[in-house]
Scaffold this motif. Structure first.
Motif, PDB file in Angstrom:
ATOM      1  N   CYS A  38      14.047   3.194  -7.415  1.00  0.00           N
ATOM      2  CA  CYS A  38      13.451   3.426  -9.280  1.00  0.00           C
ATOM      3  C   CYS A  38      13.684   1.486  -9.382  1.00  0.00           C
ATOM      4  CB  CYS A  38      14.738   3.651  -9.858  1.00  0.00           C
ATOM      5  SG  CYS A  38      14.517   5.723 -10.250  1.00  0.00           S
ATOM      6  N   GLY A  39      14.456   0.718  -8.011  1.00  0.00           N
ATOM      7  CA  GLY A  39      14.557  -0.386  -8.756  1.00  0.00           C
ATOM      8  C   GLY A  39      12.602  -1.253  -8.079  1.00  0.00           C
ATOM      9  N   LYS A  40      12.333  -0.454  -6.966  1.00  0.00           N
ATOM     10  CA  LYS A  40      10.759  -1.161  -6.580  1.00  0.00           C
ATOM     11  C   LYS A  40      10.361  -0.911  -7.300  1.00  0.00           C
ATOM     12  CE  LYS A  40      11.819  -0.134  -1.459  1.00  0.00           C
ATOM     13  NZ  LYS A  40      12.010   0.696  -0.419  1.00  0.00           N
ATOM     14  N   TYR A  41      10.270   0.432  -8.239  1.00  0.00           N
ATOM     15  CA  TYR A  41       8.993   0.768  -8.844  1.00  0.00           C
ATOM     16  C   TYR A  41       8.961  -0.017 -10.312  1.00  0.00           C
ATOM     17  CZ  TYR A  41       6.428   4.041 -12.918  1.00  0.00           C
ATOM     18  OH  TYR A  41       5.496   3.616 -13.487  1.00  0.00           O
ATOM     19  N   LEU A  42      10.622  -0.063 -10.387  1.00  0.00           N
ATOM     20  CA  LEU A  42      10.321  -0.998 -11.775  1.00  0.00           C
ATOM     21  C   LEU A  42       9.653  -2.490 -11.538  1.00  0.00           C
ATOM     22  CD1 LEU A  42      13.690   0.408 -13.004  1.00  0.00           C
ATOM     23  CD2 LEU A  42      12.012  -0.119 -14.577  1.00  0.00           C
ATOM     24  N   THR A  43       9.322  -3.073 -10.116  1.00  0.00           N
ATOM     25  CA  THR A  43       9.531  -4.337  -9.854  1.00  0.00           C
ATOM     26  C   THR A  43       8.170  -4.423 -10.230  1.00  0.00           C
ATOM     27  OG1 THR A  43      11.440  -4.595  -8.803  1.00  0.00           O
ATOM     28  CG2 THR A  43       9.685  -6.440  -7.863  1.00  0.00           C
ATOM     29  N   GLU A  44       6.853  -3.630  -9.485  1.00  0.00           N
ATOM     30  CA  GLU A  44       5.880  -3.258  -9.677  1.00  0.00           C
ATOM     31  C   GLU A  44       5.233  -3.191 -11.363  1.00  0.00           C
ATOM     32  OE1 GLU A  44       3.689  -3.843  -7.166  1.00  0.00           O
ATOM     33  OE2 GLU A  44       5.035  -3.200  -5.968  1.00  0.00           O
ATOM     34  N   ASN A 100       0.724  -1.332   0.353  1.00  0.00           N
ATOM     35  CA  ASN A 100       0.140   0.113   0.012  1.00  0.00           C
ATOM     36  C   ASN A 100       0.726   1.301  -0.439  1.00  0.00           C
ATOM     37  OD1 ASN A 100      -2.149  -0.956  -0.611  1.00  0.00           O
ATOM     38  ND2 ASN A 100      -3.008  -0.452   1.523  1.00  0.00           N
ATOM     39  N   THR A 101       2.068   1.137  -0.193  1.00  0.00           N
ATOM     40  CA  THR A 101       3.059   2.285   0.238  1.00  0.00           C
ATOM     41  C   THR A 101       2.739   3.175  -1.542  1.00  0.00           C
ATOM     42  OG1 THR A 101       4.617   1.586   1.441  1.00  0.00           O
ATOM     43  CG2 THR A 101       4.761   3.674   0.614  1.00  0.00           C
ATOM     44  N   ASP A 102       2.308   4.199  -1.338  1.00  0.00           N
ATOM     45  CA  ASP A 102       2.550   4.979  -2.414  1.00  0.00           C
ATOM     46  C   ASP A 102       3.900   5.532  -2.792  1.00  0.00           C
ATOM     47  OD1 ASP A 102       0.275   6.814  -3.720  1.00  0.00           O
ATOM     48  OD2 ASP A 102       1.656   7.434  -4.131  1.00  0.00           O
ATOM     49  N   PHE A 103       4.124   5.660  -4.570  1.00  0.00           N
ATOM     50  CA  PHE A 103       5.409   5.986  -4.973  1.00  0.00           C
ATOM     51  C   PHE A 103       5.552   6.817  -4.788  1.00  0.00           C
ATOM     52  CE2 PHE A 103       5.763   1.942  -7.108  1.00  0.00           C
ATOM     53  CZ  PHE A 103       7.000   1.190  -6.606  1.00  0.00           C
ATOM     54  N   GLY A 104       3.782   8.015  -5.070  1.00  0.00           N
ATOM     55  CA  GLY A 104       3.897   9.358  -4.168  1.00  0.00           C
ATOM     56  C   GLY A 104       4.469  10.200  -2.309  1.00  0.00           C
ATOM     57  N   ASP A 105       4.606   9.095  -1.818  1.00  0.00           N
ATOM     58  CA  ASP A 105       4.879   9.018  -0.774  1.00  0.00           C
ATOM     59  C   ASP A 105       6.126   9.105   0.332  1.00  0.00           C
ATOM     60  OD1 ASP A 105       2.257  10.171  -0.021  1.00  0.00           O
ATOM     61  OD2 ASP A 105       1.085   8.496   0.315  1.00  0.00           O
ATOM     62  N   LEU A 106       7.112   7.818  -0.626  1.00  0.00           N
ATOM     63  CA  LEU A 106       8.276   7.779  -0.567  1.00  0.00           C
ATOM     64  C   LEU A 106       9.616   8.993  -0.458  1.00  0.00           C
ATOM     65  CD1 LEU A 106       8.585   5.128  -2.994  1.00  0.00           C
ATOM     66  CD2 LEU A 106       8.412   4.476  -0.621  1.00  0.00           C
ATOM     67  N   VAL A 107      10.430   8.897  -0.089  1.00  0.00           N
ATOM     68  CA  VAL A 107      11.594   9.770   0.491  1.00  0.00           C
ATOM     69  C   VAL A 107      12.132   9.619  -0.433  1.00  0.00           C
ATOM     70  CG1 VAL A 107      13.420  11.812   1.360  1.00  0.00           C
ATOM     71  CG2 VAL A 107      10.928  10.811   2.610  1.00  0.00           C
ATOM     72  N   TYR A 108      12.570  10.659  -1.231  1.00  0.00           N
ATOM     73  CA  TYR A 108      14.046  10.380  -2.761  1.00  0.00           C
ATOM     74  C   TYR A 108      15.034  11.022  -2.703  1.00  0.00           C
ATOM     75  CZ  TYR A 108      10.238   8.217  -5.062  1.00  0.00           C
ATOM     76  OH  TYR A 108       8.810   7.479  -5.610  1.00  0.00           O
ATOM     77  N   SER A 109      16.262  10.511  -2.484  1.00  0.00           N
ATOM     78  CA  SER A 109      17.956  10.583  -1.790  1.00  0.00           C
ATOM     79  C   SER A 109      18.549  10.241  -3.499  1.00  0.00           C
ATOM     80  CB  SER A 109      17.766  10.862  -0.419  1.00  0.00           C
ATOM     81  OG  SER A 109      18.691   9.074  -0.896  1.00  0.00           O
ATOM     82  N   ARG A 110      19.350  10.840  -3.164  1.00  0.00           N
ATOM     83  CA  ARG A 110      20.534  10.323  -4.463  1.00  0.00           C
ATOM     84  C   ARG A 110      21.097   9.188  -3.644  1.00  0.00           C
ATOM     85  NH1 ARG A 110      20.934  14.470  -7.768  1.00  0.00           N
ATOM     86  NH2 ARG A 110      20.806  15.985  -6.553  1.00  0.00           N
ATOM     87  N   GLU A 111      20.404   8.646  -2.431  1.00  0.00           N
ATOM     88  CA  GLU A 111      21.251   7.525  -1.535  1.00  0.00           C
ATOM     89  C   GLU A 111      20.217   6.565  -1.707  1.00  0.00           C
ATOM     90  OE1 GLU A 111      20.942  10.618  -0.409  1.00  0.00           O
ATOM     91  OE2 GLU A 111      23.628  10.720  -1.000  1.00  0.00           O
ATOM     92  N   ASN A 112      18.677   6.643  -1.594  1.00  0.00           N
ATOM     93  CA  ASN A 112      18.171   5.635  -2.346  1.00  0.00           C
ATOM     94  C   ASN A 112      17.744   5.697  -3.819  1.00  0.00           C
ATOM     95  OD1 ASN A 112      15.913   7.397  -2.527  1.00  0.00           O
ATOM     96  ND2 ASN A 112      15.362   7.478  -0.092  1.00  0.00           N
ATOM     97  N   LEU A 113      17.741   6.136  -4.639  1.00  0.00           N
ATOM     98  CA  LEU A 113      17.482   6.410  -5.308  1.00  0.00           C
ATOM     99  C   LEU A 113      17.399   5.347  -5.746  1.00  0.00           C
ATOM    100  CD1 LEU A 113      16.418   8.534  -8.045  1.00  0.00           C
ATOM    101  CD2 LEU A 113      18.225   8.365  -8.959  1.00  0.00           C
TER     102      LEU A 113
END
Ligand SMILES: [Zn+2]
Ligand SMILES: [Zn+2]
Length: 279
Positions: A130-136, A113-126
């Motif tokens: 992106c990997g999580k999104y591509l898996t979906e 249920n985590t929305d991709f819009g609710d994630l925090v984006y940083s250079r470290e976790n990019l």
């Protein structure tokens, strides 16, 4: 130029502001020849059946709009399924029991249920995000019961809010698998122009992914503003046509009863500049 807008939300979506009639009136006034009103069907954990979506009322109102504007513009029935691969039985039941012209599938949320819009984006976790999104996306493409995938590189929208550029083309192998699955199954993608109105300032996807899709043999592409109010109906569609042309495509796609129809992109630009001005 035959201009159409195949992604928009009326007040049948929780985040949509205007009625189907108002969206249709705007589209007809702006000179669009065809629209698909693609309200959200977004089942989530604990709300799997998504009962707030009233398909009967939706179909009734589309019929009324067609009766009003039928001579001027085609108003197609559509739905944007959010992560249908996570709760397939509900999404499948919806599209099997109703006569949609066009079905968009989008990955807005992860299976928890985590929305991709609710994630925090940083250079470290990019890479991780992106990997999580591509898996979906991979799972969504594999589900294969839709016509096109919505806003293919959606994480770009959210990362840009943190001033970070998320480029899915950098994850070439995974992206290739997803696009090849779509192409082999006769499914397509859209150019979603909402990115032009947001901080990313480019369409989803942009030129690089469109070129890659073309190189892999991709042909099916629809165009959509993702308008959530009547002002945005048709916004950026003329730019999307130009982007398609620049990326080497000769056709764009519309749907009738889930069957793709190819429309040749006209050589002359006059008509769509004109349409853009009135938009
Ligand atoms: Zn969406
Ligand atoms: Zn949408």
């Amino acid at each position: 130029m035959y201009l159409f807008d195949y992604h928009m939300h009326s007040d049948h979506s929780t985040d949509g502001q205007d009625s189907i009639m108002k969206m249709s009136t705007a589209a007809a006034g702006k000179g669009l020849r065809e629209i698909a009103i693609s309200d959200h069907f977004e089942p989530t954990l604990g709300n799997e059946a998504y009962p707030s979506y009233d398909a009967e009322k939706y179909f009734r109102e589309i019929k009324e709009a067609n009766e009003m504007f039928g001579q001027k513009i085609k108003i197609k029935t559509a739905v944007e399924l959010g992560q249908p691969h996570v709760f397939p039985e509900y999404s499948l039941s919806l599209i099997e029991n109703h006569n949609y012209d066009y079905v968009i599938a989008s990955a807005h949320k992860m299976s928890d249920n985590t929305d991709f819009g609710d994630l925090v984006y940083s250079r470290e976790n990019l890479d991780d995000n992106c990997g999580k999104y591509l898996t979906e996306l991979e799972n969504l493409a594999g589900w294969n019961k839709f016509d096109c995938i919505g806003h293919l590189d959606l994480v770009k929208r959210y990362a840009s809010r943190y001033n970070i550029e998320a480029k899915l083309i950098h994850y070439r192998e995974k992206l290739e698998n997803i696009l090849k699955t779509l192409i082999e199954n006769g499914k397509g993608i859209e150019i979603n122009t909402s990115g032009l109105r947001q901080s990313a300032k480019e369409c989803m996807p942009g030129y690089d992914i469109l070129r890659f899709y073309k190189e892999l043999g991709g042909e099916i592409i629809t165009l959509g503003s993702d308008a959530h109010n009547h002002f945005d109906v048709g916004a950026g569609i003329a730019d999307a046509v130009e982007l398609l042309r620049t990326a080497g495509f000769e056709y764009m796609t519309v749907y009738e009863k889930r069957k793709p129809e190819m429309i040749r992109i006209a050589q002359e630009k006059t008509f769509w500049f004109q349409a853009q001005r009135t938009a």
